[in-house]
Design a protein around this motif. Structure first.
Motif, PDB file in Angstrom:
ATOM      1  N   GLU A  37      65.119   9.597  -9.039  1.00  0.00           N
ATOM      2  CA  GLU A  37      65.223   9.996 -10.344  1.00  0.00           C
ATOM      3  C   GLU A  37      64.235  10.763 -10.330  1.00  0.00           C
ATOM      4  OE1 GLU A  37      64.558   6.225 -11.292  1.00  0.00           O
ATOM      5  OE2 GLU A  37      66.346   5.264 -10.722  1.00  0.00           O
ATOM      6  N   PRO A  39      63.242  14.138  -9.376  1.00  0.00           N
ATOM      7  CA  PRO A  39      63.524  15.113  -9.066  1.00  0.00           C
ATOM      8  C   PRO A  39      62.547  16.493  -9.348  1.00  0.00           C
ATOM      9  CG  PRO A  39      65.227  14.919 -10.404  1.00  0.00           C
ATOM     10  CD  PRO A  39      64.665  13.893 -10.554  1.00  0.00           C
ATOM     11  N   ASN A  57      68.462  14.733  -6.944  1.00  0.00           N
ATOM     12  CA  ASN A  57      68.525  13.735  -7.238  1.00  0.00           C
ATOM     13  C   ASN A  57      70.892  12.927  -7.151  1.00  0.00           C
ATOM     14  OD1 ASN A  57      69.019  11.494  -8.658  1.00  0.00           O
ATOM     15  ND2 ASN A  57      68.563  12.284 -10.448  1.00  0.00           N
TER      16      ASN A  57
END
Length: 516
Positions: A37, A39, A57
């Motif tokens: 969550e 990246p 992600n």
């Protein structure tokens, strides 16, 4: 072993051997964060020219996805691989870049080729269905994730109180509350950066240096020690994918030269270690500790079912029989309209490495525990039929075994073995247990139950259990529920113990009070 497998193994070893150990651990961390969550955190430590479009992600089935269980396997593999002669030489030293996402892709593709070949060889031992159970043990927990409320509350409720908490503190000089809090802080820190030093300002993060030192003593080991242990694990003949992971008990790893540095390639494993992994710390506590967490698991299941399905009557274990012959009812009884609909046994037995991935998993003690639980349910049904319990069974009454681990997930042969062993027990111990008493038994892991009851009401739950005993034998209960509901799946309910987490982990309430 085939020449092809040897070639894949040599290729993987050559690839991993061309990295510095610490550089490769950082590459794994960067990839994990890139496909999380956050990246952007991982991307900062990778060469942007090596990151293909869509690699950030991504979902589990995306083209560039490197699964977390593959990252864990690679992290363990680097512990066993000697460095190439070229890399050892100080002259013409050429180290493979730990900033290249493409290098990670090369490693994981080679790993997949090796695993595919090994799978073909090893599945001959137990067949495809046993191999499916191994895959479930390796992958499903990662697909569900470790950072959720139930994972925290359930495991600390079971392992973090009473005799368990007392044994933990006496052994480690640290409370479980402090251990869990420090683990949470370490996890949060590692989701923002790949490295921590021991001279951090820990007070600023809400923990003490002493707590950090004692926590790291339990969850961190030097890289050299991890190497030694991982290489010993190679003596156990097992596929690469199913070898014991050093990062389960010690998710953090220490590098030392001029300064001590702590790394954690997969930060979620810190949460796993400080919740479910509390088992490692209390398993040697003796009978009193084992009995304590077994009773707490039963209590958790009973209260959870009572709160989530109030339209059914839930009763805990009681005794019945005569003065000369006393028996215990199953751990939990479910009644509707005065009749028993379900009888449930709760088993807190944990799965060993051999039980999950071994060539002969049924040799492990836990399968005998499952068979004994089935026998106890059949004996109870028989006693009800004979009028010994004072309880009336509904015509479709079923048995359920609630487990703490995913025993028998997606494995028909292992389930058949357990039922056959239970049948032998019944034949040997009570000749009056007839076929009518040997009712279907559904095996349900507690996290399956939690996912099912997040959306199921009383009728839907009973329907899913009945379907799991007939048309969907061996399915996970939440999967059966989804199959029955289809597009009519209701919205999920809130976890019933969310407001009580502070009762078992006081730091949780302190944390939220400061955040408000």
């Amino acid at each position: 072993m085939s020449n092809l497998k040897q070639r894949h193994r040599k290729k993987l070893n050559k690839l991993l051997g061309s990295f510095s150990s610490e550089g490769f651990i950082q590459l794994l961390w960067s990839v994990k964060m890139l496909q999380s969550e956050k990246p952007g955190v991982g991307a900062k430590f990778l060469d942007p020219n090596t990151i293909p479009k869509g690699a950030e992600n991504v979902g589990f089935n995306a083209t560039h996805r490197i699964h977390p269980w593959e990252l864990e396997t690679l992290a363990n593999q680097i512990l066993t691989v000697p460095k190439t002669a070229q890399f050892k030489s100080r002259k013409n030293r050429k180290e493979r870049s730990w900033r290249s996402f493409g290098n990670a892709i090369s490693c994981v593709n080679t790993l997949r080729s090796l695993e595919d070949e090994e799978s073909w060889f090893w599945k001959k031992d137990g067949g495809v269905l046993v191999e499916m159970a191994r895959l479930a043990s390796r992958q499903f927990a990662w697909q569900r994730g470790y950072a959720n409320m139930a994972q925290f509350y359930r495991n600390v409720y079971i392992y973090g109180q009473g005799e368990c908490a007392k044994y933990f503190k006496e052994t480690n000089g640290l409370s479980i509350n402090s251990f869990n809090r420090t683990g949470f802080v370490l996890h949060a820190a590692f989701t923002g950066r790949p490295i921590l030093k021991l001279d951090e300002d820990w007070e600023r993060l809400g923990v003490t240096q002493d707590d950090v030192n004692k926590t790291l003593a339990l969850i961190c080991q030097p890289f050299t020690k991890a190497e030694q242990k991982a290489r010993l694990n190679l003596k156990v003949l097992q596929p690469t994918a199913y070898r014991a992971s050093e990062f389960r008990k010690f998710p953090c790893i220490e590098f030392t030269d001029s300064a001590r540095r702590i790394r954690c390639p997969i930060p979620e494993l810190i949460l796993e270690r400080t919740t479910s992994g509390l088992f490692y710390d209390v398993a040697d506590g003796g009978g009193a500790v084992r009995n304590d967490y077994a009773r707490r698991f039963e209590a958790y299941c009973l209260e959870y079912l009572t709160l989530m399905l109030p339209g059914l009557i839930w009763c805990g274990e009681t005794k019945y029989g005569t003065r000369k012959a006393k028996f215990d009812t199953p751990d939990i009884i479910c009644k509707l309209d005065g009749q028993i609909k379900l009888a449930l046994e709760c088993k807190a037995t944990r799965m060993s490495q051999a039980a999950m991935f071994g060539r002969k998993p049924t040799d492990e003690r836990g399968f005998e525990d499952m068979a004994k639980a089935v026998f106890q349910l059949w004996r109870y049904f028989s006693h009800c039929r004979r009028g010994l319990t004072g309880h009336d069974l509904s015509p479709g009454a079923l048995g359920v075994i609630l487990t703490l681990d995913n025993w028998l997930a997606m494995s028909g042969p292992l389930r058949d073995h357990v039922l056959a062993e239970a049948g032998k027990m019944a034949d040997a111990k009570d000749a009056l247990i007839i076929d009518e008493d040997r009712r279907p038994v559904v095996f349900v892991a507690i996290d399956q139950l939690e996912r099912t009851l997040a959306t199921a009401d009383e009728d839907a739950f009973l329907a899913a259990v009945a379907e799991g005993a007939n048309e969907c034998i061996g399915w996970m209960l939440d999967g059966v529920h989804k199959r029955l509901m289809g597009d009519d799946m209701p919205r999920g309910e809130k976890y019933p113990f969310a407001h009580r987490l502070g009762e078992v982990l006081p730091w949780w309430d302190d944390h939220h009070s400061r955040a408000e």
